[in-house]
Write an enzyme that holds these catalytic residues in place. Structure first.
Site, short mmCIF file in Angstrom:
data_model
loop_
_atom_site.label_atom_id
_atom_site.label_comp_id
_atom_site.label_asym_id
_atom_site.label_seq_id
_atom_site.Cartn_x
_atom_site.Cartn_y
_atom_site.Cartn_z
N ARG A 6 0.84 -1.21 0.00
CA ARG A 6 0.00 0.00 0.00
C ARG A 6 0.88 1.26 0.00
O ARG A 6 1.03 1.91 -1.02
CB ARG A 6 -0.97 -0.04 1.20
N ASP A 7 1.48 1.57 1.13
CA ASP A 7 2.23 2.82 1.22
C ASP A 7 3.38 2.83 0.22
O ASP A 7 3.72 3.87 -0.35
CB ASP A 7 2.76 3.01 2.64
N HIS A 66 5.91 4.53 12.32
CA HIS A 66 5.89 4.44 10.86
C HIS A 66 6.85 5.50 10.33
O HIS A 66 6.54 6.69 10.34
CB HIS A 66 4.44 4.72 10.41
N HIS A 89 9.49 6.99 7.37
CA HIS A 89 10.06 7.03 6.01
C HIS A 89 11.54 7.37 6.16
O HIS A 89 11.95 8.02 7.12
CB HIS A 89 9.31 8.06 5.15
N CYS A 96 5.24 9.21 -0.66
CA CYS A 96 3.86 9.68 -0.48
C CYS A 96 3.54 10.63 -1.62
O CYS A 96 4.26 11.60 -1.85
CB CYS A 96 3.69 10.38 0.86
N ASN A 122 9.35 3.99 2.65
CA ASN A 122 9.34 3.56 4.05
C ASN A 122 10.68 2.90 4.36
O ASN A 122 11.37 2.43 3.46
CB ASN A 122 8.24 2.51 4.27
C1 LIG Z 1 -10.68 11.33 0.18
C2 LIG Z 1 -10.94 11.67 -1.26
C3 LIG Z 1 -11.79 10.62 -1.92
C4 LIG Z 1 -11.70 12.99 -1.27
O1 LIG Z 1 -11.73 13.53 -2.58
P1 LIG Z 1 -12.71 14.72 -2.94
O2 LIG Z 1 -12.45 15.12 -4.34
O3 LIG Z 1 -12.61 15.77 -1.91
O4 LIG Z 1 -14.08 14.01 -2.67
P2 LIG Z 1 -15.35 13.76 -3.49
O5 LIG Z 1 -16.30 13.17 -2.51
O6 LIG Z 1 -15.74 14.99 -4.26
O7 LIG Z 1 -14.93 12.61 -4.52
C5 LIG Z 1 -14.11 12.85 -5.64
C6 LIG Z 1 -14.17 11.65 -6.55
O8 LIG Z 1 -13.68 10.51 -5.86
C7 LIG Z 1 -14.68 9.51 -5.76
N1 LIG Z 1 -14.52 8.89 -4.44
C8 LIG Z 1 -14.76 9.42 -3.24
N2 LIG Z 1 -14.44 8.53 -2.28
C9 LIG Z 1 -13.99 7.44 -2.91
C10 LIG Z 1 -13.49 6.20 -2.45
N3 LIG Z 1 -13.40 5.93 -1.16
N4 LIG Z 1 -13.11 5.30 -3.36
C11 LIG Z 1 -13.19 5.57 -4.68
N5 LIG Z 1 -13.63 6.73 -5.19
C12 LIG Z 1 -14.02 7.66 -4.29
C13 LIG Z 1 -15.98 10.27 -5.92
O9 LIG Z 1 -16.98 9.41 -6.38
C14 LIG Z 1 -15.59 11.29 -6.94
O10 LIG Z 1 -15.53 10.67 -8.22
P3 LIG Z 1 -15.91 11.48 -9.56
O11 LIG Z 1 -17.31 11.93 -9.34
O12 LIG Z 1 -14.92 12.60 -9.65
O13 LIG Z 1 -15.73 10.46 -10.64
C15 LIG Z 1 -9.63 11.86 -2.06
O14 LIG Z 1 -8.99 12.97 -1.53
C16 LIG Z 1 -8.72 10.66 -1.93
O15 LIG Z 1 -9.02 9.59 -2.42
N6 LIG Z 1 -7.58 10.83 -1.28
C17 LIG Z 1 -6.70 9.70 -1.03
C18 LIG Z 1 -5.33 10.19 -0.93
C19 LIG Z 1 -4.40 9.08 -0.55
O16 LIG Z 1 -4.68 7.90 -0.66
N7 LIG Z 1 -3.24 9.52 -0.11
C20 LIG Z 1 -2.23 8.63 0.28
C21 LIG Z 1 -2.46 8.14 1.66
S1 LIG Z 1 -0.92 8.00 2.46
C22 LIG Z 1 -1.01 8.92 3.85
O17 LIG Z 1 -1.96 9.61 4.05
C23 LIG Z 1 0.09 8.82 4.82
C24 LIG Z 1 0.24 7.47 5.50
C25 LIG Z 1 -1.11 6.91 5.97
O18 LIG Z 1 0.81 6.54 4.61
C26 LIG Z 1 1.14 7.62 6.70
C27 LIG Z 1 2.50 8.20 6.35
O19 LIG Z 1 3.21 7.61 5.52
O20 LIG Z 1 2.84 9.22 6.92
#
Ligand SMILES: CC(C)(COP(=O)([O-])OP(=O)([O-])OC[C@H]1O[C@@H](n2cnc3c(N)ncnc32)[C@H](O)[C@@H]1OP(=O)([O-])[O-])[C@@H](O)C(=O)NCCC(=O)NCCSC(=O)C[C@@](C)(O)CC(=O)[O-]
Length: 300
Positions: free
Chosen positions: A13-14, A205, A207, A238, A247
């Site tokens: 994942r990450d 966690h 990096h 990220c 990581n």
């Molecule tokens: C949260 C949202 C969805 C908000 O995104 P948004 O644009 O604010 O929200 P929205 O509700 O307007 O949705 C936008 C689009 O996403 C779809 N949507 C909405 N929700 C989902 C879902 N669950 N699964 C699939 N699709 C989804 C939704 O249907 C729409 O589709 P469209 O109409 O444009 O075709 C977006 O910002 C997003 O997906 N972000 C994810 C970012 C991500 O994964 N980042 C990496 C994580 S790593 C991290 O955070 C750090 C960590 C955890 O690893 C720890 C570390 O290393 O420090």
């Protein structure tokens, strides 16, 4: 020190979410199978986020379905909202992870909402998880620094950690997203988090952007942490933290823990095989000192 550490393997994942190569669900399953063969029990299998935001994680439902349930093994997946939770549940997830930031700017860039809004988004996820008997894990990103805001107040990190614990997360990974932390700061933060929620609920966690991960892990172990996140082959970074490197490599962590007489249940040689497999799939060598030392032929 007690003699066992649980490693949470986050490579699928990450790690993979920030690689330029987009691996198919089949290849991701083959990677996870190798991690299982190495003895890893907790392997984060992907995320149910918007594929427009993170296309590398598309097909996580197929990954979970392909793996199926394995006794004694956990495949947590990241979910940003209720929609992600519903999809994860439908694909058979037994554990989900929610992720909040300790920095407002990072929260906006990463999930397009404020920290407070993200906690509110996670509330129905937590309620549904509890009702479905799904375990809930949490992350606090930017715990030791933010790519947009710089220094992050530890009090803020602790506040988000407590909020996630209150939501029902059994464990919260204090996450150095951009790898800027150094051992004394890491240890002090772990201590503060442990004072607030209990050391048994704290994971770390790191990096490895500045090469500090192993030192930070060592310092955290001395404060009593017994859960460490890592990614085979030092995969990843990220997507919303420019310059963040992967990581800490799982094989580097296992080597250090072996040397300290701390049990992980992980077979180092098989882990190196898994790291080599995924590195070949993305077209480069593992980013790991231990791989380089033990398999030098790959670098000749
Ligand atoms: C949260 C949202 C969805 C908000 O995104 P948004 O644009 O604010 O929200 P929205 O509700 O307007 O949705 C936008 C689009 O996403 C779809 N949507 C909405 N929700 C989902 C879902 N669950 N699964 C699939 N699709 C989804 C939704 O249907 C729409 O589709 P469209 O109409 O444009 O075709 C977006 O910002 C997003 O997906 N972000 C994810 C970012 C991500 O994964 N980042 C990496 C994580 S790593 C991290 O955070 C750090 C960590 C955890 O690893 C720890 C570390 O290393 O420090």
């Amino acid at each position: 020190m007690t003699d066992r550490v649980r490693i949470v393997e986050v490579g699928p994942r990450d790690g993979l979410q920030n690689e330029a190569a987009h691996l198919s669900p089949e290849t991701r399953i083959a990677f996870i199978e190798r991690l299982l063969a190495a003895g890893l029990e907790t392997i984060e299998a992907g995320s149910f986020v918007s594929p427009k935001w993170v296309p590398q994680m598309a097909g996580t439902d197929a990954v979970l379905r392909g793996l199926g349930a394995r006794p004694g093994r956990n495949f947590p997946v990241l979910v940003p909202n209720e929609r992600g939770f519903d999809a994860a549940l439908a694909a058979g997830a037994g554990e989900v992870a929610v992720f909040a930031a300790a920095s407002e700017a990072f929260s906006q860039r990463n999930i397009n909402c404020s920290i407070a809004e993200s906690i509110e988004r996670f509330r129905p996820v937590a309620d549904k998880a509890r009702a479905a008997g799904i375990r809930l894990r949490g992350y606090v990103s930017c715990a030791l620094g933010c790519p947009y805001e710089g220094e992050v107040d530890p009090a803020r990190v602790v506040a988000v950690t407590v909020a996630l614990r209150e939501l029902g997360c059994y464990e919260i990974a204090v996450s150095d997203t951009i790898g800027v932390g150094t051992p004394d700061r890491a240890a002090s933060l772990v201590e503060r988090a442990a004072d607030a929620i209990g050391i048994e609920h704290v994971a770390v966690h790191f990096h490895d952007t500045y090469g500090q991960s192993l030192a930070n892990i060592y310092a955290s172990l001395q404060k009593g942490v017994r859960v460490v996140d890592a990614a085979a082959g030092g995969l990843g970074g990220c997507p919303y933290a420019a310059g963040a490197s992967g990581n800490v490599a799982t094989e580097d962590v296992v080597y250090m823990l072996n040397g300290m007489g701390i049990e992980t249940g992980v077979d180092l040689e098989k882990l190196l095989d898994a790291a080599e497999f995924v590195a070949a799939a993305i077209g480069r060598n593992p980013v790991s000192r231990v791989h380089r030392a033990l398999r030098p032929a790959a670098y000749a």
